[in-house]
Design an enzyme around this catalytic site. Structure first.
Site, PDB file in Angstrom:
ATOM      1  N   CYS A 280       0.830  -1.212   0.000  1.00 40.36           N
ATOM      2  CA  CYS A 280       0.000   0.000   0.000  1.00 40.36           C
ATOM      3  C   CYS A 280       0.854   1.249   0.000  1.00 40.36           C
ATOM      4  O   CYS A 280       0.447   2.295  -0.523  1.00 40.36           O
ATOM      5  CB  CYS A 280      -0.938  -0.011   1.203  1.00 40.36           C
ATOM      6  SG  CYS A 280      -0.089  -0.077   2.798  1.00 40.36           S
TER       7      CYS A 280
ATOM      8  N   HIS B  82      -1.520   1.378   7.604  1.00 36.51           N
ATOM      9  CA  HIS B  82      -1.904   1.355   6.193  1.00 36.51           C
ATOM     10  C   HIS B  82      -1.668   2.729   5.578  1.00 36.51           C
ATOM     11  O   HIS B  82      -1.765   3.761   6.262  1.00 36.51           O
ATOM     12  CB  HIS B  82      -3.384   0.972   6.083  1.00 36.51           C
ATOM     13  CG  HIS B  82      -3.832   0.668   4.697  1.00 36.51           C
ATOM     14  ND1 HIS B  82      -3.205  -0.245   3.879  1.00 36.51           N
ATOM     15  CD2 HIS B  82      -4.885   1.154   3.965  1.00 36.51           C
ATOM     16  CE1 HIS B  82      -3.845  -0.316   2.719  1.00 36.51           C
ATOM     17  NE2 HIS B  82      -4.866   0.528   2.745  1.00 36.51           N
TER      18      HIS B  82
ATOM     19  N   ASN C 280      -8.146   4.814  -0.448  1.00 35.09           N
ATOM     20  CA  ASN C 280      -7.556   3.581   0.073  1.00 35.09           C
ATOM     21  C   ASN C 280      -7.182   2.669  -1.096  1.00 35.09           C
ATOM     22  O   ASN C 280      -8.044   2.303  -1.899  1.00 35.09           O
ATOM     23  CB  ASN C 280      -8.577   2.879   0.980  1.00 35.09           C
ATOM     24  CG  ASN C 280      -8.047   1.589   1.567  1.00 35.09           C
ATOM     25  OD1 ASN C 280      -6.938   1.160   1.276  1.00 35.09           O
ATOM     26  ND2 ASN C 280      -8.853   0.960   2.410  1.00 35.09           N
TER      27      ASN C 280
END
Length: 683
Positions: free
Chosen positions: A95, A251, A275
């Site tokens: 990520c 994250h 995201n």
């Protein structure tokens, strides 16, 4: 240490593992083959067994997009523009890379430098290429388009539903190759991805202590074309997991917008985030479908609100600061984010590529590890930024800390040192650290402090430094190749539209400004000769753009006339002026070439100016003389203006030739008192 510490010139794109895209593609096309990359084979070694634990490897296959789609539709590299919504994260915990990439999609011009112009139709041979930045150079990485598929499902980044765009999948594969394997993408640092994708410098912001207007700061960053990403804190288990509020711990997210809107009779600050998982969003205030949007004026709702399951959502600034730990802003040059609508700042940049080896003693640590720079007159906060970038090949998977340490020390104005100490080696060279008095080393116990952020391969530190000359001293516990970039904020009065500032701004080449004869007659008295006042007007109007404080003074022009005046009558005739003009052309080339690389001409560059000026061929100077010339021709911050450089080089030539003409044996000369006085008082 490597010996080349000069500022870097522009370099060509490096071919990763020596693979030439055009040669390989043309070779495949001429034989009707599809490329298979032997340097990143379709094997588990390219993935990493840790990512495949618990999986049935007998079902693992490497398939090309056309085979994956099985003729149901045609694959596309890019369809209707590249977007963050083309990305959906897979099994790898990358990520940190995908959030940076998602931000890059908001800057199409820079994204195109990474993606190139490619397709699955025109000259398709199963080969693609992408570019990443490392240590001052762009590296081109070639991959084939075989993607790992397990149980007919993509293992890593995959196209979104009904969107057969494969640029994110192939780009991720190229980045995995660049870093060694897909496993090496499993957990990483946002600043590393931002730097690799842009070659920029990263500003790290602690959200828990940031006092300024966050919305205004983000709008300033967006206006400057910055990439902005952020991250959530780690969970107690240290793994990324979805929480009840819809956020994911440990994250990375992309910041895609910021707005201040009217809500319930007052103002509400909102942040928009994306995201990389693509289908997991915030569930709190201002989330998709939340009551806050229903109570918002339709004008704001129409402009900002979209209820889609695409990974993008709004949240309040307060919730953002409560739930996220850090914010990263990346730009080609540092950006002061608390200036709001103030005019953009300008920075100079100095780049040094080097090789560091471990040292055990003070002398070993100081030897060849010095980088000298000068701070101009700027008393603003965070006016100096230092950024280190380490070659990936020097790092190991088990490394947990940055391999370099460095300190910055201000040089005592009373301590004189030679520019040769940093930038050259010769038979008479005496290292800087050997010529320093013992009192200088007491400063090394009080190094300048600054704000720092670092990862395994990037380190950035901000300083607030007063004008003066500074030394950067580097130490390492292992052998590494690195790039050091030093960014210097230019004073307000010297800002101009260029990316790298020039404290003395020259006009176009003198050769382009017309013949020296026509210029001479334009300013000459009755067309015969010019005096110092006329020369001053000529030089300032024909050479400079009129930057305040950096024009030729009358005293400097009187000195130039005296140096070039063969008849000793205080005037220059056309033949004498022609000789001066040829030297001015050389001085201009020398000054511009040196200033072009670092953005500013410093006293440490005087030795190089001597070396590059053709009319000084064969002229040598001692370290002691250079020390004196530094005092004579530079200002208190170590900067040398163009007029000062001209006077220095012309005087050096005149004095060297005078000695040669007056000396009988080349070792000394005898002058009467009157000869001596005439020489030193006029010339």
């Amino acid at each position: 240490m490597a010996h080349n510490q000069e500022t870097l010139a522009k370099t060509p794109v490096i071919k990763f593992k020596g693979q030439d895209f055009n040669f390989l593609r043309d070779h495949c096309l001429s034989r009707g083959l599809l490329f298979e990359d032997e340097t990143f084979p379709a094997e588990t070694s390219s993935i990493g067994l840790q990512l495949l634990q618990g999986k049935n490897l007998s079902r693992l296959m490497w398939r090309r997009p056309k085979d994956i789609l099985e003729g149901k539709s045609e694959p596309h590299f890019i369809l209707e523009g590249a977007s963050r919504f083309d990305i959906q994260q897979g099994e790898a915990g990358d990520c940190w890379f995908l959030a940076a990439l998602g931000s890059l999609t908001q800057n199409p011009q820079h994204l195109q430098k990474i993606l190139m112009d490619q397709s699955f139709s025109c000259h398709y041979a199963g080969i693609f290429r992408f570019r990443f930045w490392q240590c001052g150079q762009w590296v081109e990485v070639v991959v084939d388009d075989r993607l790992p598929v397990l149980n007919r499902e993509y293992l890593f980044v995959h196209p979104r539903n009904n969107n057969q765009e494969f640029w994110p999948c192939l780009l991720e594969k190229a980045y995995a190759k660049f870093r060694g394997s897909y496993l090496n993408l499993h957990y990483g640092f946002l600043p590393d991805a931002l730097v690799d994708l842009t070659g920029g410098v990263v500003t790290s912001i602690d959200l828990h202590s940031f006092p300024s207007d966050l919305v205004m700061m983000l709008k300033t960053a967006a206006k400057a074309g910055s990439l902005v990403t952020c991250g959530t804190p780690a969970s107690p288990t240290g793994e990324a997991r979805r929480m009840e509020d819809g956020l994911v711990s440990q994250h990375a997210y992309t910041v895609t917008g910021a707005e201040r809107i009217q809500y319930r009779g007052s103002w509400e600050d909102l942040i928009r985030l994306w995201n990389p998982w693509g289908n997991t969003e915030w569930r709190g205030h201002w989330a998709d479908g939340s009551p806050e949007w229903q109570e918002t004026h339709h004008q704001w709702r129409r402009l900002l609100y979209e209820n889609k399951d695409d990974g993008e959502f709004w949240m309040s600034c307060q919730d953002f600061q409560d739930n996220f730990s850090c914010l990263y802003v990346c730009n080609q040059f540092p950006v002061s984010l608390n200036h709001g609508n103030m005019p953009p700042e300008r920075w100079s940049q100095m780049m040094f590529k080097n090789h560091a080896v471990p040292g055990n003693t003070t002398e070993e640590l100081l030897r060849d590890t010095q980088f000298i720079f000068s701070v101009p007159e700027s008393m603003e906060d965070n006016n100096v930024v230092m950024s280190f970038n380490i070659m990936l090949q020097n790092l190991k998977a088990k490394d947990e800390k940055f391999p370099l340490t460095f300190k910055v020390f201000k040089v005592d104005p009373q301590v004189r040192f030679s520019p040769f100490s940093c930038f050259c080696c010769c038979a008479s060279f005496q290292p800087f650290w050997k010529r320093l008095p013992p009192t200088f080393f007491s400063q090394f116990r009080n190094a300048v402090k600054g704000i720092v952020s670092k990862t395994k391969c990037n380190l950035t530190k901000y300083f607030s430094l007063s004008p003066g000359t500074y030394v950067v001293v580097i130490a390492t516990y292992r052998e590494v190749e690195f790039l050091l970039r030093i960014f210097l904020k230019m004073p307000d009065g010297d800002r101009n539209p260029s990316s790298n500032f020039s404290l003395t701004t020259l006009k176009a080449s003198l050769l382009e400004n017309g013949s020296q004869g026509s210029i001479f007659h334009k300013y000459a008295h009755q067309g015969l000769d010019i005096d110092a006042t006329q020369l001053q007007s000529l030089l300032n109007q024909e050479l400079l753009r009129g930057t305040p404080g950096d024009t030729f003074s009358l005293d400097e022009c009187q000195s130039i006339v005296a140096l070039m005046d063969l008849k000793a009558n205080g005037r220059l005739e056309q033949e004498e002026f022609s000789r001066l003009w040829s030297r001015l052309i050389q001085c201009q080339n020398v000054f511009q070439n040196i200033q072009k690389r670092s953005g500013v001409f410093l006293s440490v560059d005087l030795w190089k100016a001597i070396k590059d000026a053709d009319f000084l061929a064969g002229t040598s100077v001692s370290n002691e003389l250079l020390d004196l010339m530094t005092l004579r021709y530079s200002d208190h911050s170590g900067r040398v203006s163009f007029p000062s450089l001209v006077c220095f080089l012309l005087r050096l030539e005149a004095m060297a030739k005078t000695f040669q003409n007056l000396s009988n044996d080349g070792k000394g000369l005898y002058l009467t008192k009157m000869e001596w006085m005439n020489l030193v008082m006029y010339n």
